[in-house]
Design a protein around this motif. Structure first.
Motif, PDB file in Angstrom:
ATOM      1  N   THR A 187      20.302 -85.763  59.235  1.00 22.47           N
ATOM      2  CA  THR A 187      18.381 -85.406  58.865  1.00 22.47           C
ATOM      3  C   THR A 187      17.543 -85.768  57.638  1.00 22.47           C
ATOM      4  O   THR A 187      19.347 -86.425  57.116  1.00 22.47           O
ATOM      5  N   THR A 241      21.068 -86.004  63.163  1.00 24.09           N
ATOM      6  CA  THR A 241      22.268 -85.756  63.501  1.00 24.09           C
ATOM      7  C   THR A 241      22.857 -85.252  62.424  1.00 24.09           C
ATOM      8  O   THR A 241      22.563 -84.863  61.582  1.00 24.09           O
ATOM      9  N   LEU A 242      24.338 -84.637  61.987  1.00 27.27           N
ATOM     10  CA  LEU A 242      25.204 -84.503  61.287  1.00 27.27           C
ATOM     11  C   LEU A 242      25.155 -86.409  60.764  1.00 27.27           C
ATOM     12  O   LEU A 242      25.384 -87.494  60.713  1.00 27.27           O
ATOM     13  N   GLY A 267      24.424 -80.720  58.067  1.00 21.69           N
ATOM     14  CA  GLY A 267      24.976 -80.084  59.095  1.00 21.69           C
ATOM     15  C   GLY A 267      26.230 -79.587  58.867  1.00 21.69           C
ATOM     16  O   GLY A 267      26.885 -79.740  58.159  1.00 21.69           O
ATOM     17  N   TYR A 285      27.750 -87.531  67.578  1.00 20.19           N
ATOM     18  CA  TYR A 285      25.923 -87.356  67.629  1.00 20.19           C
ATOM     19  C   TYR A 285      25.710 -87.180  69.289  1.00 20.19           C
ATOM     20  O   TYR A 285      24.157 -87.358  69.536  1.00 20.19           O
ATOM     21  N   ASP A 303      25.580 -84.563  70.150  1.00 13.91           N
ATOM     22  CA  ASP A 303      24.381 -83.595  69.903  1.00 13.91           C
ATOM     23  C   ASP A 303      23.204 -84.771  69.023  1.00 13.91           C
ATOM     24  O   ASP A 303      23.681 -84.266  67.682  1.00 13.91           O
ATOM     25  N   GLU A 329      19.331 -79.657  62.702  1.00 18.65           N
ATOM     26  CA  GLU A 329      20.152 -79.729  62.807  1.00 18.65           C
ATOM     27  C   GLU A 329      20.522 -78.818  61.114  1.00 18.65           C
ATOM     28  O   GLU A 329      21.791 -78.075  60.401  1.00 18.65           O
ATOM     29  N   HIS A 344      30.350 -81.094  66.951  1.00 24.18           N
ATOM     30  CA  HIS A 344      29.842 -81.582  65.520  1.00 24.18           C
ATOM     31  C   HIS A 344      31.562 -82.062  65.369  1.00 24.18           C
ATOM     32  O   HIS A 344      32.259 -82.351  64.362  1.00 24.18           O
TER      33      HIS A 344
END
Length: 346
Positions: A22, A72-73, A92, A185, A187, A222, A322
């Protein structure tokens, strides 16, 4: 489902290979722009760096918007320690234990990258014994060890590494012969690949939907405000395409499209959910309905920002969210099928 899964997989592998925590999403957004340019598909860029792609429908007053988030994180350098290690803070909701021993890349403001490894502050059982085993895996107990000959804070500063530099954790992407996709990722890059395929499908088949249909690639999901702004103003239905979460006592699946009834932000629109489920039943699309107790989405952000829209949340099932995640191509294909069938519904 007559869709080209190899195109989806190839796109997903490329998207996963581009770091995009992010706030550091320009490269992956540029990749998407390049793909859209190849197809001569017009897009708009939001002030926050997201993309909006629109297909004009027969009804332009009642619009539908699908979102997927490219961010993403990740982590940032919090400080440079006296011994040359870097302390870090996550971006995140990481489970920090999943980062132990992972390789990473530090991106500096001057464009130079450095590799490193994330370790605990007591990484060796030969030195710390049970203290190493029992150390709580939290951000304050973890650090980045640079792959550089540095022995002090001053040594690190000569590399132009500074507080606030992004730390991108390697994805470790693997795709098995039986079409399981394992990577960090997924997600929400599994959904991004699905949405990009839908855009290509609509374009290649010259489909004019009953309602104008928008696709919003957001960049700050996120951290909670991805789709809080810049939604096309005639949007009446907002559908977030994000991961479903299979696991303990959950109904979601890695082999179906997941439809969320409720998450921690509240219930999604009942009639919209019913319509999505009925489309799955009518077209034999494998689906699962589920509730996620610790979850919110771009649709949640839109509602919190005051948008008067009906919302839904759908997406491929992603196991171990995650952390080091896994899905199957069947789940992504089911999500693609539902999106396309829904778009063609009046």
């Amino acid at each position: 489902m007559n869709y080209d899964k190899n195109t989806i997989i190839d796109s997903l592998k490329t998207i996963l290979s581009i770091p995009s925590p992010t706030g550091y999403t320009e490269s992956v957004i540029q990749y998407l722009k390049n793909e859209l340019n190849k197809m001569n598909i017009f897009y708009k860029t939001t002030n926050k760096g997201g993309l909006i792609i629109s297909f004009l429908g027969k009804n332009d007053d009642y619009q539908r918007t699908f979102s997927a988030h490219v961010d993403t994180l990740g982590a940032m350098v919090k400080s440079i320690k006296a011994n040359g290690a870097l302390s870090l803070l996550p971006i995140g909701g990481y489970m920090m234990s999943t980062l132990e021993g992972e390789n990473c890349t530090i991106e500096t403001l001057n464009g130079v990258s450095y590799s490193g490894t994330i370790q605990t502050t007591k990484p060796s059982v030969h030195i710390s014994g049970d203290d190493a085993r029992n150390l709580k895996r939290t951000a304050e107990n973890m650090e980045v060890i640079l792959d550089e000959k540095v022995f002090s804070k001053a040594d690190v500063e000569t590399l132009d590494i500074d507080v606030g530099d992004y730390i991108c954790i390697d994805t470790e992407t693997t795709i098995t012969q039986k079409e399981f996709i394992k990577s960090r990722y997924l997600d929400d890059k599994a959904s991004v690949s699905a949405v990009m395929y839908v855009i290509k499908y609509l374009h290649d088949n010259n489909i004019k939907p009953p309602c104008t249909t928008n696709f919003y690639m957001s960049t700050y999901e996120e951290v909670g405000h991805g789709a809080s702004a810049a939604i096309p103003p005639n949007t009446k239905e907002f559908i977030a395409v994000d991961m479903g979460t299979p696991g303990c006592e959950q109904n979601s699946s890695e082999y179906a499209v997941c439809i969320c009834a409720k998450d921690s932000s509240g219930p999604y629109d009942y009639n919209l959910r019913k319509k999505l489920v009925n489309i799955c039943k009518k077209n034999n699309i494998p689906y699962k309905i589920d509730i996620y107790p610790h979850y919110s989405s771009d649709a949640s952000a839109a509602l919190s920002a005051g948008w008067d829209v009906k919302t839904a949340l759908i997406g491929p099932g992603v196991f171990a969210s995650h952390g080091y995640e896994r899905t199957h191509i069947d789940s992504i294909l089911a999500a693609v099928d539902l999106i396309i069938k829904y778009i063609n519904e009046a």
